[in-house]
Design an enzyme around this catalytic site. Structure first.
Site, mmCIF file in Angstrom:
data_model
loop_
_atom_site.group_PDB
_atom_site.id
_atom_site.type_symbol
_atom_site.label_atom_id
_atom_site.label_comp_id
_atom_site.label_asym_id
_atom_site.label_seq_id
_atom_site.Cartn_x
_atom_site.Cartn_y
_atom_site.Cartn_z
ATOM 1 N N ARG A 51 -24.597 48.668 43.298
ATOM 2 C CA ARG A 51 -25.869 47.962 43.099
ATOM 3 C C ARG A 51 -27.049 48.893 42.835
ATOM 4 N NH1 ARG A 51 -26.073 44.077 48.077
ATOM 5 N NH2 ARG A 51 -24.294 45.267 48.824
ATOM 6 N N ASN A 57 -48.024 88.737 28.707
ATOM 7 C CA ASN A 57 -46.978 89.365 29.528
ATOM 8 C C ASN A 57 -45.605 89.324 28.885
ATOM 9 O OD1 ASN A 57 -47.033 86.568 29.885
ATOM 10 N ND2 ASN A 57 -45.992 86.688 31.849
ATOM 11 N N GLN A 66 -10.940 61.221 48.883
ATOM 12 C CA GLN A 66 -10.257 59.940 49.124
ATOM 13 C C GLN A 66 -10.100 59.311 47.732
ATOM 14 O OE1 GLN A 66 -12.597 56.772 50.788
ATOM 15 N NE2 GLN A 66 -10.835 55.724 51.663
HETATM 16 C C1 UD1 Z 1 -19.077 49.747 58.404
HETATM 17 C C2 UD1 Z 1 -18.412 49.319 59.702
HETATM 18 C C3 UD1 Z 1 -19.318 48.314 60.408
HETATM 19 C C4 UD1 Z 1 -20.687 48.942 60.642
HETATM 20 C C5 UD1 Z 1 -21.267 49.428 59.326
HETATM 21 C C6 UD1 Z 1 -22.532 50.212 59.574
HETATM 22 C C7 UD1 Z 1 -16.011 49.408 59.232
HETATM 23 C C8 UD1 Z 1 -14.789 48.626 58.970
HETATM 24 N N1 UD1 Z 1 -17.146 48.722 59.409
HETATM 25 O O1 UD1 Z 1 -19.146 48.575 57.595
HETATM 26 O O2 UD1 Z 1 -18.740 47.953 61.658
HETATM 27 O O3 UD1 Z 1 -21.549 48.007 61.260
HETATM 28 O O4 UD1 Z 1 -20.342 50.312 58.661
HETATM 29 O O5 UD1 Z 1 -23.135 50.500 58.353
HETATM 30 O O6 UD1 Z 1 -15.960 50.616 59.329
HETATM 31 N N2 UD1 Z 1 -16.459 54.683 52.897
HETATM 32 C C9 UD1 Z 1 -15.582 55.573 52.326
HETATM 33 N N3 UD1 Z 1 -14.371 55.138 51.907
HETATM 34 C C10 UD1 Z 1 -13.981 53.836 52.038
HETATM 35 C C11 UD1 Z 1 -14.882 52.934 52.618
HETATM 36 C C12 UD1 Z 1 -16.111 53.392 53.053
HETATM 37 O O7 UD1 Z 1 -15.895 56.762 52.195
HETATM 38 O O8 UD1 Z 1 -12.846 53.535 51.641
HETATM 39 C C13 UD1 Z 1 -17.762 55.167 53.369
HETATM 40 C C14 UD1 Z 1 -18.924 54.561 52.619
HETATM 41 O O9 UD1 Z 1 -19.285 55.369 51.517
HETATM 42 C C15 UD1 Z 1 -20.027 54.539 53.665
HETATM 43 C C16 UD1 Z 1 -19.271 54.366 54.965
HETATM 44 O O10 UD1 Z 1 -17.940 54.745 54.703
HETATM 45 O O11 UD1 Z 1 -20.710 55.779 53.734
HETATM 46 C C17 UD1 Z 1 -19.324 52.922 55.466
HETATM 47 O O12 UD1 Z 1 -18.699 52.105 54.521
HETATM 48 P P1 UD1 Z 1 -19.225 50.656 54.173
HETATM 49 O O13 UD1 Z 1 -18.382 50.073 53.119
HETATM 50 O O14 UD1 Z 1 -20.687 50.689 53.942
HETATM 51 O O15 UD1 Z 1 -18.899 49.924 55.554
HETATM 52 P P2 UD1 Z 1 -19.439 48.553 56.015
HETATM 53 O O16 UD1 Z 1 -18.584 47.497 55.456
HETATM 54 O O17 UD1 Z 1 -20.872 48.473 55.785
#
Ligand code: UD1
Ligand code: CA
Length: 458
Positions: free
Chosen positions: A14, A384, A71
């Site tokens: 987004r 210069n 990853q």
């Molecule tokens: C996650 C938490 C949620 C918490 C929230 C806080 C889980 C399942 N849930 O949710 O409980 O309240 O963060 O913001 O963990 N990322 C990766 N690889 C992936 C998935 C995510 O590197 O496969 C990284 C993202 O870039 C990000 C972080 O992990 O920096 C969190 O991922 P995001 O998808 O934002 O998690 P939420 O669903 O928001």
């Protein structure tokens, strides 16, 4: 030893840009940088960043400051941490901090206090939490007894669980050896078909280990950005936090419109910052200065009582009582000594300007050393660059460089030297001499009248 894993695999669709989300900037620094400094401030130096989308941009940004691991597929936060298992296995003695690379306001104090609780309670995992007015979208923290029994994601939560306002920040302390074990037990049988890191809490409890939560009183630690509007909100929050801190330290603002001051900037009491002023990087400003309006400073030191009006400077030192502006550009490697005056439309680069010297208007001074109490006339140019190499100009104390003097570098003017207006100086001038280079002035009398009499000019 304690270490940290920072999750930075997200794309941030987004945001509508081809860049990993953690590299988007808040107050001049990528969100990832904020998270790294929070770890380092808490004494956690051994850091592994999990990259995914456009991972090479993360590598390029970090250089050799932290390790990274890729990853390749985005299968959830638990899957992301699994990629760092080889890093975790190198030393399983201490605790591991896991954080999100896109929540910049987690701070060293919170991380440190959570670790104390984690260790005192003998927890296998301690989740950092906060209470939100509107918890929608976040993982809810399910308390039980003195600890917690699980974290439930929005999409998997019952109505009763959705009513819980204490949420997971996405930041945790794990006993390293336990984390490695818990990761082996993760499954993706949930609403999003992802390996949730949050399921480690349930796994810990089921295996008879302790899981706890450290609740921060500051909900800002949770703030992240999903789109540009959120990012603007984070910037506004960070900007006002810096200004509030400076106000408490005695810095004056009559109006903060357009004022952006980055978090590593230091400003002394009694200094006034006027609208439109942007202060970046490692800039230090003394007491009693007036900076702005409409000025930019980056990586500069300003001593006390400096006036810096409608100008820009980077990588330079400006000593006490110097008056700069309006419309001055001071480029890296410059030192403007006490009491000097640099006036409108002057550019200075990699030069040392002596005490109480005046360069009041319209000049270019590059790669030069000018002594004290000299006067540099309007239109003075240090030449210069000969197209191949840059060379220096030296001007001694108490000199008077006439308007429109060109100094062809390398060249040295001694002490108390005068140059006549319009002189091009091509060789060294000894102390107390006058350099004058001027063709004979010819006056053609009646020229205009004769010209007007010609038929075609009538
Ligand atoms: C996650 C938490 C949620 C918490 C929230 C806080 C889980 C399942 N849930 O949710 O409980 O309240 O963060 O913001 O963990 N990322 C990766 N690889 C992936 C998935 C995510 O590197 O496969 C990284 C993202 O870039 C990000 C972080 O992990 O920096 C969190 O991922 P995001 O998808 O934002 O998690 P939420 O669903 O928001
Ligand atoms: Ca998120």
């Amino acid at each position: 030893m304690n270490k940290a894993v920072i999750l930075a695999g997200g794309q941030g669709k987004r945001m509508k840009a081809d860049m990993p989300k953690p590299l988007f900037k808040v107050l001049g620094e990528p969100m990832l940088e904020w998270v790294i400094t929070a770890c380092q401030g808490a004494g956690v130096e051994d850091i592994c960043v999990v990259k995914g989308f456009k991972g090479e941009m993360i590598d390029e940004y970090l250089g050799d400051r932290c390790r990274t691991v890729l990853q390749a597929e985005r299968l959830g936060t638990g899957h992301a941490v699994m990629q760092a298992v080889p890093f975790l296995e190198e030393d399983t003695e201490g605790d591991t901090l896991v954080l999100c690379g896109d929540a910049p306001f987690i701070d060293s104090k919170t991380i440190g206090e959570a670790l104390v609780l984690h260790q005192q309670n003998g927890n296998a995992v301690t989740v950092i939490t906060a209470e939100l007015e509107d918890p929608f979208g976040y993982g809810r923290v399910i308390r039980s007894g003195s600890g917690i029994s699980g974290i439930v994601e929005q999409k998997d939560a019952t109505d009763e669980q959705k009513a819980v306002r204490e949420v997971n920040s996405g930041c945790y302390w794990f006993r390293t050896a336990d984390l490695i074990e818990f990761l082996k037990g993760l499954k993706n049988d949930n609403a999003q078909k992802e390996y949730y890191l949050t399921d480690t809490v349930g796994i810990a409890v089921a295996s008879g280990k302790k899981a706890g939560a450290y609740k921060s009183s500051d909900p800002a630690i949770i703030k992240g950005a999903n789109d540009r509007k959120d990012l603007l909100e984070l910037n506004t929050y960070a900007r006002m936090a810096v200004i509030d801190k400076l106000l408490a330290e005695g810095v004056g603002f009559v109006c903060t419109d357009g004022v952006i001051i980055e978090r590593n900037v230091e400003i002394g009491a009694g200094t006034e910052i006027l609208p439109g002023t942007i202060i970046k990087g490692w800039t230090t400003i003394g007491e009693g200065c007036v900076v702005g309006p409409n000025s930019v400073l980056e990586n500069c030191t300003l001593c006390d009582n400096v006036t810096f009006n409608s100008s820009q400077a980077s990588g330079s030192v400006i000593e006490s009582g110097v008056n700069v502006g309006p419309f001055v550009h001071i480029r890296p490697g410059s030192r403007i000594r006490s009491g000097a005056k640099i006036g409108d439309f002057v550019e200075i680069k990699n030069s040392d300007i002596g005490e109480k010297t005046a360069i009041a208007h319209l000049a270019y001074i590059g790669d030069s050393d000018i002594g004290k109490k000299s006067n540099i006339g309007a239109g003075t140019v240090t030449v210069n660059f000969d197209g191949v190499a840059k060379s220096r100009c030296v001007i001694g104390d108490y000199s008077f460089v006439g308007s429109n003097t060109s100094l062809i570098a390398p060249v040295k003017l001694g002490k108390g030297v005068y140059t006549a207006a319009g002189t091009t100086v091509t060789r060294d001038v000894p102390d107390y001499a006058l350099a004058i280079d001027r063709g004979e002035l010819k006056i053609n009398e009646g020229y205009t009248l004769r010209k007007m009499k010609k038929p075609q000019n009538k």
